[in-house]
Write an enzyme that holds these catalytic residues in place. Structure first.
Site, PDB file in Angstrom:
ATOM      1  CE1 TYR A  18     -25.281   7.587  10.019  1.00 37.04           C
ATOM      2  CE2 TYR A  18     -24.042   7.414  12.063  1.00 37.04           C
ATOM      3  CZ  TYR A  18     -25.141   7.078  11.297  1.00 37.04           C
ATOM      4  OH  TYR A  18     -26.109   6.258  11.818  1.00 37.04           O
ATOM      5  CB  SER A 100     -28.937   3.759  20.007  1.00 33.21           C
ATOM      6  OG  SER A 100     -29.207   3.070  18.808  1.00 33.21           O
ATOM      7  CG  LEU A 122     -37.349  -2.283  21.067  1.00 32.22           C
ATOM      8  CD1 LEU A 122     -36.282  -3.323  21.404  1.00 32.22           C
ATOM      9  CD2 LEU A 122     -38.632  -2.636  21.843  1.00 32.22           C
ATOM     10  CE1 TYR A 123     -35.330   3.248  15.219  1.00 30.48           C
ATOM     11  CE2 TYR A 123     -33.233   2.151  15.582  1.00 30.48           C
ATOM     12  CZ  TYR A 123     -33.951   3.294  15.318  1.00 30.48           C
ATOM     13  OH  TYR A 123     -33.302   4.482  15.156  1.00 30.48           O
ATOM     14  CB  THR A 149     -37.174   5.084  17.735  1.00 28.70           C
ATOM     15  OG1 THR A 149     -36.427   5.556  18.843  1.00 28.70           O
ATOM     16  CG2 THR A 149     -37.060   6.079  16.596  1.00 28.70           C
ATOM     17  NE  ARG A 158     -30.458   9.768   8.383  1.00 27.66           N
ATOM     18  CZ  ARG A 158     -30.526   8.806   9.295  1.00 27.66           C
ATOM     19  NH1 ARG A 158     -29.446   8.162   9.648  1.00 27.66           N
ATOM     20  NH2 ARG A 158     -31.672   8.513   9.863  1.00 27.66           N
ATOM     21  CE  LYS A 244     -35.192   9.894  19.919  1.00 28.65           C
ATOM     22  NZ  LYS A 244     -34.877   9.654  18.509  1.00 28.65           N
ATOM     23  CG  HIS A 268     -34.543  10.005  13.906  1.00 23.74           C
ATOM     24  ND1 HIS A 268     -35.152   8.863  14.335  1.00 23.74           N
ATOM     25  CD2 HIS A 268     -33.231   9.669  13.797  1.00 23.74           C
ATOM     26  CE1 HIS A 268     -34.261   7.881  14.457  1.00 23.74           C
ATOM     27  NE2 HIS A 268     -33.073   8.364  14.143  1.00 23.74           N
ATOM     28  N   GLY A 300     -34.707  17.653  19.807  1.00 24.12           N
ATOM     29  CA  GLY A 300     -34.324  18.155  18.489  1.00 24.12           C
ATOM     30  C   GLY A 300     -34.045  19.635  18.484  1.00 24.12           C
ATOM     31  N   GLY A 301     -32.821  19.976  18.132  1.00 26.94           N
ATOM     32  CA  GLY A 301     -32.471  21.377  17.901  1.00 26.94           C
ATOM     33  C   GLY A 301     -31.974  22.141  19.109  1.00 26.94           C
ATOM     34  NE  ARG A 303     -27.342  21.682  17.737  1.00 26.14           N
ATOM     35  CZ  ARG A 303     -28.200  20.651  17.741  1.00 26.14           C
ATOM     36  NH1 ARG A 303     -28.921  20.391  18.814  1.00 26.14           N
ATOM     37  NH2 ARG A 303     -28.324  19.867  16.682  1.00 26.14           N
ATOM     38  N   GLY A 322     -29.212  15.239  21.238  1.00 27.20           N
ATOM     39  CA  GLY A 322     -28.424  14.236  20.529  1.00 27.20           C
ATOM     40  C   GLY A 322     -27.054  14.778  20.168  1.00 27.20           C
ATOM     41  NE  ARG A 323     -27.299  16.282  13.797  1.00 21.79           N
ATOM     42  CZ  ARG A 323     -28.628  16.204  13.685  1.00 21.79           C
ATOM     43  NH1 ARG A 323     -29.411  16.703  14.636  1.00 21.79           N
ATOM     44  NH2 ARG A 323     -29.171  15.639  12.623  1.00 21.79           N
TER      45      ARG A 323
HETATM   46  C1  FNR Z   1     -29.568   9.771  16.092  1.00 29.24           C
HETATM   47  N1  FNR Z   1     -30.891   9.569  16.528  1.00 29.24           N
HETATM   48  C2  FNR Z   1     -31.307   8.284  16.852  1.00 29.24           C
HETATM   49  N2  FNR Z   1     -32.546   8.097  17.364  1.00 29.24           N
HETATM   50  C3  FNR Z   1     -32.964   6.860  17.746  1.00 29.24           C
HETATM   51  O1  FNR Z   1     -34.081   6.720  18.218  1.00 29.24           O
HETATM   52  N3  FNR Z   1     -32.117   5.788  17.577  1.00 29.24           N
HETATM   53  C4  FNR Z   1     -30.875   5.892  17.074  1.00 29.24           C
HETATM   54  O2  FNR Z   1     -30.142   4.906  16.956  1.00 29.24           O
HETATM   55  C5  FNR Z   1     -30.446   7.184  16.655  1.00 29.24           C
HETATM   56  N4  FNR Z   1     -29.205   7.372  16.110  1.00 29.24           N
HETATM   57  C6  FNR Z   1     -28.739   8.652  15.877  1.00 29.24           C
HETATM   58  C7  FNR Z   1     -27.417   8.839  15.447  1.00 29.24           C
HETATM   59  C8  FNR Z   1     -26.931  10.125  15.279  1.00 29.24           C
HETATM   60  C9  FNR Z   1     -25.529  10.318  14.841  1.00 29.24           C
HETATM   61  C10 FNR Z   1     -27.758  11.248  15.533  1.00 29.24           C
HETATM   62  C11 FNR Z   1     -27.253  12.651  15.384  1.00 29.24           C
HETATM   63  C12 FNR Z   1     -29.059  11.060  15.917  1.00 29.24           C
HETATM   64  C13 FNR Z   1     -31.772  10.709  16.775  1.00 29.24           C
HETATM   65  C14 FNR Z   1     -31.575  11.237  18.192  1.00 29.24           C
HETATM   66  O3  FNR Z   1     -32.065  10.326  19.135  1.00 29.24           O
HETATM   67  C15 FNR Z   1     -32.304  12.570  18.432  1.00 29.24           C
HETATM   68  O4  FNR Z   1     -33.644  12.420  18.064  1.00 29.24           O
HETATM   69  C16 FNR Z   1     -31.708  13.744  17.661  1.00 29.24           C
HETATM   70  O5  FNR Z   1     -30.304  13.684  17.665  1.00 29.24           O
HETATM   71  C17 FNR Z   1     -32.169  15.045  18.314  1.00 29.24           C
HETATM   72  O6  FNR Z   1     -31.746  16.152  17.605  1.00 29.24           O
HETATM   73  P1  FNR Z   1     -30.430  17.011  17.987  1.00 29.24           P
HETATM   74  O7  FNR Z   1     -30.403  17.159  19.480  1.00 29.24           O
HETATM   75  O8  FNR Z   1     -29.272  16.191  17.477  1.00 29.24           O
HETATM   76  O9  FNR Z   1     -30.630  18.272  17.250  1.00 29.24           O
END
Ligand code: FNR
Length: 374
Positions: A18, A100, A122-123, A149, A158, A244, A268, A300-301, A303, A322-323
């Protein structure tokens, strides 16, 4: 990637996938990182780089270096301390944490966990009154910035989650159940912390059950949200505001028109629309279209430290990850997040020095040459 390997070992496989996974064939997620290879650094030499200046300012907040932490839901899955650990780690390393809305510690609890800079993500839900109440809660709790977002009109497909049975509704495969059973340390950590919940959403949904909260989010995500709704939230918030999920030049211009302090160029992390361009690919056109009218944050991306350098060279004011910090969280809680940030920052400083850059505020396109833009 070493922290990722540790995370994979420590987490039951549905939980790891996940975190790690993305939408469909995961091509966009892969491209988010591989696109950085298309920009090649042309280093300058014989510049005094004995000390370099990394501090900058985003969304009205001073940060020690140009990387912030993106909002990621349900962080208690990765470590029992979840969002509290990330809030403390970002505070102690001098950066900003995006919390989040779908967090597993309430927004008030996270606000008081550290004195560091925080942005609430926020959503806009179908229940607009509940959404507006949430904005008021953020104000009362002292969040310095708000982030909306906008790339989740519906949830991405997914496929790793569908295979493990973790994608809603939860329907675990036998293999997944066995993986939970073979991670007693994870189970014990969760059991010690008590019932898993998303307290911020729990108040809105009126239920303590995380399954019911997840269903509530699914029902409330509103595919009819438009720029009109964004304006209303900005007027209500009246503070630093980020949008975002911007990927198109015209949307970036509209974000400027509605008064966004920052746009987060993001898909995302490839978790929504597979086949979308990489965030880094669309960055130069967006940055040149908006100029200094709004801050541009690349998400995003990322590393490697050099990825941050390339993003700044192509027009970003800062990057968001994020990750990478979640791998750190799963590997070692607060210390793991600090480790992840430290690895990236050390690499970034080294990349600056090896490229002859002395100040993040003066990095420009002259140090990159490649196929992906500018
Ligand atoms: C996310 N992301 C995300 N974005 C957001 O606006 N609200 C959220 O609740 C979440 N939840 C979420 C959970 C998990 C497990 C991941 C991996 C990502 C997206 C996050 O904010 C971000 O855009 C990405 O993770 C950026 O990419 P990298 O850095 O993971 O490659």
């Amino acid at each position: 990637m070493d922290l990722r390997a540790l995370a994979q070992r420590r987490l039951p496989s549905p939980i790891f996938h996940y975190l790690d996974g993305a939408a469909e064939d995961e091509t966009t997620a892969g491209r988010n990182t591989s696109s950085f290879n298309e920009a090649r650094l042309i280093p300058r030499c014989l510049v005094d780089v004995a000390s370099v200046q990394t501090a900058t300012r985003v969304l009205g907040q001073d940060i020690a270096w140009p990387v912030i932490c993106s909002p990621t839901g349900a962080s208690r899955f990765w470590h029992p301390d979840g969002e509290l650990a990330v809030a403390r780690a970002t505070a102690s390393t001098g950066t900003l944490y995006g919390l989040s809305m779908n967090s597993t510690h309430g927004l008030e609890e996270v606000a008081s966990a550290s004195a560091g800079a925080k942005m609430f993500q926020l959503y806009i839900f179908k229940d607009r009154d509940a959404t507006c109440d949430l904005v008021e809660r953020c104000k009362r709790s002292g969040y310095q910035a708000l982030c909306l977002t906008v790339d989740t009109a519906v949830t991405g497909k997914r496929e790793r989650d569908l295979r493990t049975g973790w994608g809603g509704p939860i329907n675990l495969s036998l293999k997944s159940i066995a993986s939970f059973a073979s991670h007693p340390r994870w189970l014990l950590g969760q059991a010690r912390k008590g019932l898993l919940s998303m307290p911020t959403v729990a108040t809105m949904a009126g239920t303590t059950s995380i399954v019911a909260q997840t269903q509530y989010i699914g029902r409330e995500l509103d595919p009819s949200v438009t720029w009109k709704d964004v304006r209303r939230i900005i007027e209500l918030w009246r503070g630093p505001f980020a949008i975002k999920g911007i990927m198109a030049v015209d949307d970036a211009r509209r974000a400027v028109d509605v008064g966004a302090t920052a746009i987060i160029v993001s898909n995302h992390g490839g978790r929504q629309l597979d086949g979308a361009a990489a965030a880094f690919e669309v960055l130069p056109a967006i940055a040149s279209a908006v100029g200094n009218q709004t801050e541009v944050i690349l998400d995003g991306g990322i590393r490697r430290g050099a990825h941050v350098l390339k993003a700044l060279a192509r027009g970003a004011k800062a990057c968001s990850i994020g990750r990478p910090y979640l791998y750190g969280l799963a590997a070692g809680g607060e210390a793991g997040v600090i480790k992840a940030l430290d690895i990236l920052k050390t690499e970034f400083v080294r990349a600056m020095q090896l490229s002859g850059c002395t100040d993040v505020r003066r990095i420009d396109n002259s140090i990159v040459d490649g196929r992906s833009g500018a």
